[in-house]
Design a protein around this motif. Structure first.
Motif, PDB file in Angstrom:
ATOM      1  N   ASN A   1      -6.434   2.497  -5.146  1.00 24.23           N
ATOM      2  CA  ASN A   1      -5.269   2.684  -6.007  1.00 24.23           C
ATOM      3  C   ASN A   1      -5.035   1.463  -6.887  1.00 24.23           C
ATOM      4  OD1 ASN A   1      -2.846   3.352  -7.193  1.00 24.23           O
ATOM      5  ND2 ASN A   1      -1.696   3.528  -5.290  1.00 24.23           N
TER       6      ASN A   1
ATOM      7  N   VAL B   1       5.296   7.597   4.327  1.00 25.88           N
ATOM      8  CA  VAL B   1       4.529   7.893   3.114  1.00 25.88           C
ATOM      9  C   VAL B   1       5.274   8.922   2.266  1.00 25.88           C
ATOM     10  CG1 VAL B   1       2.338   7.374   4.231  1.00 25.88           C
ATOM     11  CG2 VAL B   1       3.223   9.705   4.299  1.00 25.88           C
ATOM     12  N   ASP B   2       4.777   9.119   1.033  1.00 23.64           N
ATOM     13  CA  ASP B   2       5.280  10.157   0.131  1.00 23.64           C
ATOM     14  C   ASP B   2       6.790  10.046  -0.106  1.00 23.64           C
ATOM     15  OD1 ASP B   2       2.692  11.241  -0.036  1.00 23.64           O
ATOM     16  OD2 ASP B   2       3.024  12.433   1.767  1.00 23.64           O
TER      17      ASP B   2
ATOM     18  N   GLU C   1       2.342   2.648  -3.297  1.00 22.30           N
ATOM     19  CA  GLU C   1       1.508   3.601  -4.046  1.00 22.30           C
ATOM     20  C   GLU C   1       1.609   3.436  -5.556  1.00 22.30           C
ATOM     21  OE1 GLU C   1       2.303   7.579  -2.699  1.00 22.30           O
ATOM     22  OE2 GLU C   1       2.294   6.989  -0.586  1.00 22.30           O
ATOM     23  N   ILE C   2       1.874   2.198  -6.008  1.00 23.00           N
ATOM     24  CA  ILE C   2       1.908   1.960  -7.457  1.00 23.00           C
ATOM     25  C   ILE C   2       0.818   0.965  -7.850  1.00 23.00           C
ATOM     26  CG2 ILE C   2       4.363   2.493  -7.697  1.00 23.00           C
ATOM     27  CD1 ILE C   2       4.903  -0.552  -7.806  1.00 23.00           C
TER      28      ILE C   2
ATOM     29  N   GLN D   1      -8.958   0.122   0.442  1.00 23.48           N
ATOM     30  CA  GLN D   1      -8.561   1.514   0.247  1.00 23.48           C
ATOM     31  C   GLN D   1      -9.748   2.368  -0.178  1.00 23.48           C
ATOM     32  OE1 GLN D   1      -5.356   1.081  -2.676  1.00 23.48           O
ATOM     33  NE2 GLN D   1      -3.929   1.941  -1.183  1.00 23.48           N
TER      34      GLN D   1
ATOM     35  N   VAL E   1       0.838  -1.202   0.000  1.00 29.44           N
ATOM     36  CA  VAL E   1       0.000   0.000   0.000  1.00 29.44           C
ATOM     37  C   VAL E   1       0.872   1.249   0.000  1.00 29.44           C
ATOM     38  CG1 VAL E   1      -1.627   1.355   1.382  1.00 29.44           C
ATOM     39  CG2 VAL E   1      -2.007  -1.090   1.040  1.00 29.44           C
ATOM     40  N   ARG E   2       1.923   1.267   0.814  1.00 23.95           N
ATOM     41  CA  ARG E   2       2.829   2.416   0.866  1.00 23.95           C
ATOM     42  C   ARG E   2       3.643   2.561  -0.427  1.00 23.95           C
ATOM     43  NH1 ARG E   2       0.038   4.728   3.930  1.00 23.95           N
ATOM     44  NH2 ARG E   2       0.412   4.977   6.181  1.00 23.95           N
TER      45      ARG E   2
ATOM     46  N   ALA F   1      -2.336  -1.459  -5.513  1.00 27.75           N
ATOM     47  CA  ALA F   1      -2.432  -2.445  -4.442  1.00 27.75           C
ATOM     48  C   ALA F   1      -2.990  -3.762  -4.966  1.00 27.75           C
ATOM     49  CB  ALA F   1      -3.321  -1.909  -3.310  1.00 27.75           C
TER      50      ALA F   1
ATOM     51  N   PHE G   1       6.999  -1.900  -2.596  1.00 27.93           N
ATOM     52  CA  PHE G   1       6.059  -2.849  -3.200  1.00 27.93           C
ATOM     53  C   PHE G   1       6.711  -4.227  -3.354  1.00 27.93           C
ATOM     54  CE2 PHE G   1       4.093  -5.182  -6.609  1.00 27.93           C
ATOM     55  CZ  PHE G   1       2.747  -5.041  -6.331  1.00 27.93           C
TER      56      PHE G   1
ATOM     57  N   ARG H   1       9.433   3.668  -3.350  1.00 31.08           N
ATOM     58  CA  ARG H   1       8.076   3.100  -3.328  1.00 31.08           C
ATOM     59  C   ARG H   1       8.016   1.784  -4.106  1.00 31.08           C
ATOM     60  NH1 ARG H   1       4.637   6.090  -5.979  1.00 31.08           N
ATOM     61  NH2 ARG H   1       5.926   7.865  -6.591  1.00 31.08           N
TER      62      ARG H   1
END
Length: 208
Positions: free
Chosen positions: A172, A101-102, A34-35, A45, A31-32, A37, A112, A108
């Motif tokens: 996402n 995050v971010d 961000e590409i 989400q 999830v973190r 889930a 994953f 990222r």
């Protein structure tokens, strides 16, 4: 046979609990990332964007709903099934609190990849402990048994439905979602061979 089963019980319990905790951590890493889930996490989400509940709580509630769907399919719950429904969500929330995050794209992507491998290893651990399938796996096998449709078709159909609903709610969906769909099966199979606890045939039949 019972003595063999008894000697392996502590290992199986520890393996189950570690596997379920790691499963939630794997979800959190993906999830973190961000590409994109995993399909059921896209659904969680999406729901989280519309209700004042954490990702983990929604994961638990979704698991409960899935277990209710087991009833008309006449699937049998195992101890591992119930613990899966109750523990994976909270461990995912722990991971989401700890993982920043971010982050830059390269990091990222790393999140994953780590999450995918951790989740696959966790699947091998908790399934290999032989305390029953997870809620979503049981739904898949139950539908297969009741309809006669191939496992791959049932799984693909379920995941398309949950991804579509999650995406419509704002979850996402991305390249990670596709990578998960292509890679998780072979990775889980690999780790299941490593962590499978061998039981006497009669005990194994009782567990299943």
């Amino acid at each position: 046979m019972s003595s063999v089963r008894g000697r392996r019980l502590p290992r199986r319990i520890v393996q189950l609990l570690i596997g379920l905790f790691m499963y939630g951590i794997g979800i959190a890493f993906m999830v973190r990332g961000e590409i994109g889930a995993a399909p059921w996490d896209v659904l969680s989400q999406g729901i989280a964007l519309h209700v004042p509940l954490s990702f983990g709580v929604i994961t638990v509630l979704t698991s409960v709903v899935v277990l209710i769907l087991w009833l008309p399919l006449r699937q049998k719950y195992g101890v591992g099934t119930i613990l899966n429904a109750l523990l994976v969500g909270p461990s995912a929330d722990v991971g989401l609190l700890l993982i920043p995050v971010d982050q830059p794209l390269w990091l990222r992507i790393g999140f994953f990849v780590i999450g995918l491998f951790v989740l696959a290893a966790a699947t091998g651990l908790y399934i290999g402990a032989r305390f029953g399938p997870g809620p979503r796996d049981g739904l898949m096998t139950g539908l297969h048994a009741r309809t006669g449709w191939p496992i791959w078709l049932v799984r693909t159909g379920l995941e398309i439905v949950v991804v579509a609903i999650g995406w419509a709610l704002g979850g996402n969906v991305g390249i990670g979602t596709l990578a998960f769909a292509l890679l998780v099966g072979p990775l889980c199979q690999f780790f299941m061979r490593i962590f499978d606890v061998k039981l006497p045939e009669r005990a194994k039949a009782q567990e299943e």
